[in-house]
Every structure is written in structure tokens, then in C-alpha cells.
Write a protein that holds these residues in place. Structure first.
Motif, PDB file in Angstrom:
ATOM      1  N   GLN A   1     -55.225 -15.763  70.095  1.00 55.54           N
ATOM      2  CA  GLN A   1     -55.290 -16.222  68.699  1.00 55.54           C
ATOM      3  C   GLN A   1     -56.728 -16.448  68.231  1.00 55.54           C
ATOM      4  O   GLN A   1     -56.996 -17.324  67.410  1.00 55.54           O
ATOM      5  N   LEU A   2     -57.628 -15.622  68.724  1.00 57.97           N
ATOM      6  CA  LEU A   2     -59.027 -15.745  68.327  1.00 57.97           C
ATOM      7  C   LEU A   2     -59.280 -15.171  66.947  1.00 57.97           C
ATOM      8  O   LEU A   2     -60.343 -15.399  66.371  1.00 57.97           O
ATOM      9  N   ILE A   3     -58.327 -14.406  66.416  1.00 62.51           N
ATOM     10  CA  ILE A   3     -58.517 -13.760  65.114  1.00 62.51           C
ATOM     11  C   ILE A   3     -57.829 -14.521  63.982  1.00 62.51           C
ATOM     12  O   ILE A   3     -57.815 -14.050  62.840  1.00 62.51           O
ATOM     13  N   ASP A   4     -57.286 -15.694  64.276  1.00 55.96           N
ATOM     14  CA  ASP A   4     -56.453 -16.395  63.303  1.00 55.96           C
ATOM     15  C   ASP A   4     -57.208 -16.948  62.111  1.00 55.96           C
ATOM     16  O   ASP A   4     -56.594 -17.357  61.115  1.00 55.96           O
ATOM     17  N   SER A   5     -58.533 -16.974  62.162  1.00 55.10           N
ATOM     18  CA  SER A   5     -59.306 -17.476  61.024  1.00 55.10           C
ATOM     19  C   SER A   5     -59.492 -16.427  59.931  1.00 55.10           C
ATOM     20  O   SER A   5     -59.910 -16.762  58.822  1.00 55.10           O
ATOM     21  N   TRP A   6     -59.203 -15.167  60.246  1.00 56.15           N
ATOM     22  CA  TRP A   6     -59.326 -14.133  59.225  1.00 56.15           C
ATOM     23  C   TRP A   6     -58.108 -14.158  58.302  1.00 56.15           C
ATOM     24  O   TRP A   6     -57.072 -14.752  58.622  1.00 56.15           O
ATOM     25  N   SER A   7     -58.201 -13.506  57.173  1.00 57.57           N
ATOM     26  CA  SER A   7     -57.077 -13.451  56.237  1.00 57.57           C
ATOM     27  C   SER A   7     -55.904 -12.716  56.881  1.00 57.57           C
ATOM     28  O   SER A   7     -56.073 -11.918  57.807  1.00 57.57           O
TER      29      SER A   7
END
Length: 298
Positions: free
Chosen positions: A106-112
Motif C-alpha cells: 500500500q505504498l501507492i495509496d497517497s496517489w489519486s
């Protein structure tokens, strides 16, 4: 090129985003000062992507896709600036475990949400298609993959050049590989990299590109912006210019794009030993004690 088998170790960076450490290459994937910050500062901001995204279409080449952060920052920026921009993305990545681990952890969860969905598809299938996007990740040795990109006639408006550092991954900093990459850059395009290594800058110049410094995310030295025309580039500083006159500027070479890292390093060491250029130690004594921001000597 070596097949990665070592562990990928997760760790936080100073801006709160996470990165990985590669045991195979002995390096972090991002600056510990901030992985997300680096994606925006060194790549999105340095290439003027906000302005470029206002055009009807944009071609992007991401060399060493990694966790997908540079691509994510670019896609997020484009969607905010001009959702109608038609984006064609080509990305090269050796190790498919890396983007998959980024998704799983879940390292990409800050992107839209739209960008997250694209990253998830790219990590699993190597493809993502939308009304505004056609994206492909080519898996394997970038030295071979770039030949397919070049043969396709792809011309990038922006190239993100983000391999591990030259000492740790010399295969992707050679004159021959960078020449292939440069042929995929459009005449008005921009190539950005975090590295200021003299050997890398020499290779960009030998590929016919003009170079200048660019701001990086809390690194001790500026990165490099390369383009076909010199217009608009900032000038190298005096120590940066003189660095290119030392033996540190002897480039890495890989004539057939298939040599091992050790072979490439040894070839460069022999060329440095025979070089008439100024020893890098002379440059180091002249500048390192008086100038806090000088390029890497490696």
C-alpha cells in the motif's frame, strides 16, 4: 544484466513516504530525504511537466520504473492540469517484484484513485489503457528493452532517467546505453536524472545532448537536465565544469550492450589509468574544502 534475487527491504523516508532497499544493488530506490518529494522535485518539476501537460498529447519514457513513483507523480500532475491530455507512457523495469511490492504494501495509496488503479494494472500486467492513457512496462534488461523502444520510433517529450548510481549499476550509465535512450528523446524533449556523476554527464554529451544542473530533493549535489538544444538550460557551476575535465569524467562503455557490471567497471578503470585528464584528487582538493555543493566524484 544480473537477475535480482536479493531481498527488498522497506523503510520510511523523511517526507513520510516509503521506499525500498535493494540488496542486489546495495542502494535505496530513492533519496532518504523523501521518495515522493524526489519524484516531484527531480522529475516532474525539473522537466516543466505542468506546462507540457497543457498540450493535447504527451509522450513519457520512464527508465527504471521501480516502485512507480515518478510515473505516478507525472500522471497525477497531468490529470490535475489537463485531464484531456493524451498520454503515451513507456517504462523499463528489470525487477517486477518492485512495483508489485509497492502495491501490496500500500505504498501507492497517497496517489489519486485513477493513478492507483493504473499503477496496480502496470504492476500486474505491464499494461494500462484509459481514454487518456496508453501505458506499457517492458520487463527485463533495459539495455535490450530500449532497443525495442527505439525500433518502434517512440519519441519522448520527457524522459525520467532513474537507474541505481553509476558505481552500483554501470550497465545503465554507459555511452552506448545513453546513446540509445537519447535517440528516443524528441528534439524539444527533456531528460532528467538525479545524478551529477561526471562519467554520466560525459555520456550525455557524447550522445549529442546539452546538459545543465537541476534542483534535487535534499541531495548534496544537483542533478542533471539534458536536452538536444542548450537553450533554456542553466549553466554548470565552476566546480561542475572542472569536474568534467578530470578522470572522473571517463565514461563507462559497453560496446555490445551485454557486458557484466564488473567488466564495464574494469574497462573504465583501464581507460582512466591511461587517461591524460587531470586526476580527480586535484579537483577534489581544489573544490571540496570550499564548496558545499559539488557533484559526486564517482
Amino acid at each position: 544484466m544480473r537477475s535480482p534475487t536479493g531481498n527488498l527491504v522497506l523503510a520510511p523516508t523523511a517526507d513520510g513516504s516509503m521506499t525500498l532497499f535493494s540488496e542486489d544493488f546495495g542502494e535505496w530506490f530513492h533519496s532518504r530525504a523523501g521518495a515522493y518529494t524526489e519524484a516531484y522535485t527531480t522529475y516532474v518539476d525539473a522537466t516543466g511537466l505542468v506546462r507540457l501537460a497543457q498540450s493535447p498529447s504527451l509522450n513519457l519514457l520512464d527508465v527504471c520504473y521501480g516502485l512507480g513513483y515518478n510515473t505516478a507523480a507525472a500522471l497525477d500532475t497531468i490529470l490535475q492540469v489537463n485531464p484531456a491530455c493524451q498520454v503515451q507512457l513507456m517504462a523499463l523495469e528489470l525487477d517486477p517484484r518492485v512495483p508489485r511490492q509497492a502495491v501490496q504494501a500500500q505504498l501507492i495509496d497517497s496517489w489519486s484513485a485513477p493513478v492507483q488503479a493504473c499503477l496496480q494494472e502496470l504492476a500486474t500486467t505491464g499494461q494500462a489503457q484509459r481514454s487518456w492513457l496508453e501505458a506499457t512496462v517492458l520487463w527485463g534488461d533495459a539495455r535490450h528493452c530500449i532497443q525495442a523502444v527505439e525500433a518502434s520510433g517512440f519519441q519522448a517529450d520527457v524522459i525520467f532517467f532513474d537507474p541505481f548510481s553509476p558505481p552500483h549499476c554501470p550497465e545503465l550509465w554507459t555511452v552506448e546505453f545513453i546513446a540509445r535512450v537519447s535517440r528516443c528523446l524528441s528534439p524539444e524533449g527533456k531528460l532528467a536524472t538525479y545524478s551529477a556523476a561526471a562519467a554520466a554527464r560525459t555520456a550525455f554529451r557524447l550522445a549529442g545532448l546539452s546538459i545543465g544542473p537541476l534542483a534535487t530533493a535534499s541531495r548534496r549535489w544537483p542533478g542533471t537536465l539534458a536536452q538536444v538544444k542548450a537553450l533554456g538550460l542553466d549553466q554548470l557551476s565552476a566546480p561542475e565544469h572542472e569536474h568534467l575535465l578530470t578522470r572522473a569524467a571517463v565514461p563507462y562503455r559497453d560496446p555490445n550492450l551485454n557486458d557484466s557490471a564488473d567488466t564495464i567497471r574494469q574497462r573504465r578503470q583501464r581507460e582512466q589509468a591511461d587517461s591524460d585528464l587531470v586526476p580527480t584528487s586535484h579537483w577534489r582538493k581544489r573544490w571540496l574544502s570550499t564548496h558545499s555543493k559539488v557533484p559526486s566524484t564517482r
